[in-house]
Scaffold this motif. Structure first.
Motif, PDB file in Angstrom:
ATOM      1  N   THR A 117     -17.258  18.630  88.887  1.00  0.00           N
ATOM      2  CA  THR A 117     -16.183  17.965  88.142  1.00  0.00           C
ATOM      3  C   THR A 117     -15.593  16.740  88.840  1.00  0.00           C
TER       4      THR A 117
ATOM      5  N   MET B 150     -17.808  15.525  79.213  1.00  0.00           N
ATOM      6  CA  MET B 150     -17.893  16.698  80.075  1.00  0.00           C
ATOM      7  C   MET B 150     -17.981  17.967  79.235  1.00  0.00           C
TER       8      MET B 150
ATOM      9  N   TRP C 142      -8.756  16.773  81.530  1.00  0.00           N
ATOM     10  CA  TRP C 142     -10.063  17.387  81.228  1.00  0.00           C
ATOM     11  C   TRP C 142      -9.899  18.705  80.472  1.00  0.00           C
TER      12      TRP C 142
END
Ligand code: FE2
Length: 338
Positions: free
Chosen positions: A219, A240, A307
């Motif tokens: 990440t 992602m 995220w």
């Protein structure tokens, strides 16, 4: 060769320990983590406790150095990344068990050694990066999907022998058994767009360049690419995917610490370790490298929280450590890097 050049040749960033405050008022750290990540933490620690932190930074070879120095080593604490390096230090006999209620309270069980030799400090997810142009959201949701024929010729990864890939294969082994993991790795190899090469960021660049459509990365590299003007376009070419959200969750790894076996400043070493697991240090440390704090309820950086939340695999990293040799052998067996 002068001392500076020698240090560079050895991969050591800074000159070694210098004489500091009186004994008992200092702590010596051997760090595989770079100065920009850990120095801000040490500064706060010294401010709070008056204990001076002397640091040796090196890209590699600190365990070998500890073995060489033996009982005479000045090191008290080692800082490194990845469960395999932490386990390696413990197996090499250069660490000691640490009993601390604070460490137990701050660090979830999965991220610390049941034998108390190593402790995780930050976590990172191993996720899938997918091309915004060529992959639809929801098209790939699990690590297992990477081995499906659908992705033939569309996947990029680094070497199957690299510790990050070995840990992922070890996690697949833990969940699917040795045969299942072998099958998965062979399928993944079949789907590779090119021979494994480069680091995690190089895989994202390859997606930007149209070489492949999906890749496996940690990440924090998304954050690193976004803060490097030359790499922003790499990061912006992908989205992602936090895998296995309907099942066991994302495979996570750690950066962590251990107390050396020979620690001459044991009390201060424990103080530093407890400080690093505490709220203040956790926030600074995780933010510096776009990682996740191990201590629950520590605020995330703006980018990292953008995220989104995700479910992490709760498999103990000690189990990953046990299976890493087998996982590395599997990479040889399927000829992953050939
Ligand atoms: Fe990394």
């Amino acid at each position: 060769m002068n001392a500076k050049k020698l240090c560079l040749a050895l991969g050591v960033f800074l000159l070694p320990l210098h004489a500091g405050a009186a004994a008992g008022e200092e702590v010596n750290v051997y760090s595989h983590r770079q100065p920009f990540l850990v120095q801000p933490l040490f500064d706060v620690f010294t401010e709070q406790t008056g204990v001076k932190v002397n640091t040796v930074f090196a890209r590699k070879g600190l365990v070998e150095r500890l073995k060489r120095e033996g009982a005479n080593s000045p090191a008290d604490v080692i800082l490194t990344v990845d469960i395999s390096r932490l386990a390696e230090s413990a197996e090499a006999g250069v660490t000691q068990a640490v009993r601390s209620r604070k460490l137990r309270r701050n660090i979830p069980r999965a991220y610390r050694d049941p034998r108390r030799h190593w402790f995780g400090l930050t976590t990172r997810g191993r996720i899938i990066a997918a091309s915004k142009e060529r992959v639809q959201p929801g098209e790939i949701t699990r690590y297992e999907d990477l081995a499906l024929p659908k992705w033939r010729g569309r996947v990029c990864t680094r070497s199957g022998k690299h510790i990050y890939m070995v840990a992922l294969t070890a996690s697949i082994t833990a969940h699917h058994g040795r045969d299942g993991a072998r099958q998965w790795l062979a399928g993944l190899k079949n789907n590779l767009a090119r021979k494994p090469q480069g680091n995690d960021r190089a895989q994202v660049k390859a997606i930007r360049d149209g070489v492949c459509d999906v890749a496996v990365i940690n990440t924090y590299y998304m954050g690193k690419m976004l803060s490097d003007p030359r790499q922003v376009s790499w990061a912006e070419s992908v989205f992602m995917i936090f895998p296995n959200q309907d099942g066991r969750g994302v495979h996570v790894n750690v950066s962590g610490m251990a107390m050396t076996r020979s620690a001459p400043n044991r009390a201060n070493a424990l103080r530093l370790m407890e400080f690093l697991s505490g709220a203040v240090a956790q926030q600074i440390y995780a933010e510096q490298n776009h990682e996740y704090p191990v201590k629950k309820s520590t605020p995330l950086s703006g980018l990292v929280s953008s995220w989104g939340e995700f479910k992490s695999d709760e498999l103990a990293l000690a189990r990953i450590a046990e299976l890493r040799g087998e996982a590395s052998k599997l990479a040889d067996e399927v000829g992953y890097d050939n």
